[in-house]
Design a protein around this motif. Sequence first.
Motif: not given
Length: 192
Positions: A142, A145, A179, A184-185
């Motif tokens: 997290q 991110i 990531i 998601k990023v």
Amino acid sequence: MKAVTGLGWGALILTLALAPLLAVDLILIYLLEDTPFRILSTLAMLGCFYLLSTILSLFVDALTGALRSFVHSNIPRLIDTILHGTVSGISLYVVLTLFPSIDLSTLTVMAIVFVHLFGASFWLNRENSKEDVPLELDSIDQQIIHLLRTETIVSCVERIQHDYPNLPKRDILKRVKRISQSNKVTEPFHGR
């Protein structure tokens, strides 16, 4: 006394889990063999086959898992499936030599190995699909991110390495790479 009860439940659950496979193998033997067979000796032979096949499959799984972690790359599931099929064939051959009263034709042996190969392929694909499902992100993920939204990858790695000095740099790089490559990023917005 509780251990015996636990073992009894474990044996019952294992029997229920193997019952469909046992039924398929018995049906194959019944349909493909011309001669009548003894049910108890056939059940004993199949039980030994399952036991030996399971033990060897666990060894093969450990070996391929160690190879994956050593090479740091993903070995195709086709190789796992072929190895499990080979293990099933070898296990059945060994067990049939231990039970000389059971004489199965080559077609029956191939059908049983094919069923177990199909089962192993199904199981491995199921395990593979579980790996594809994203796991719950931990606090480090997290934070990565959050950092990637405002910083570059290099500065993100440096900050995580500074915040978590006990975490190996290789693990940090893997996390950041995974990531940053996921959807998601998004890339940080740099205004003009």
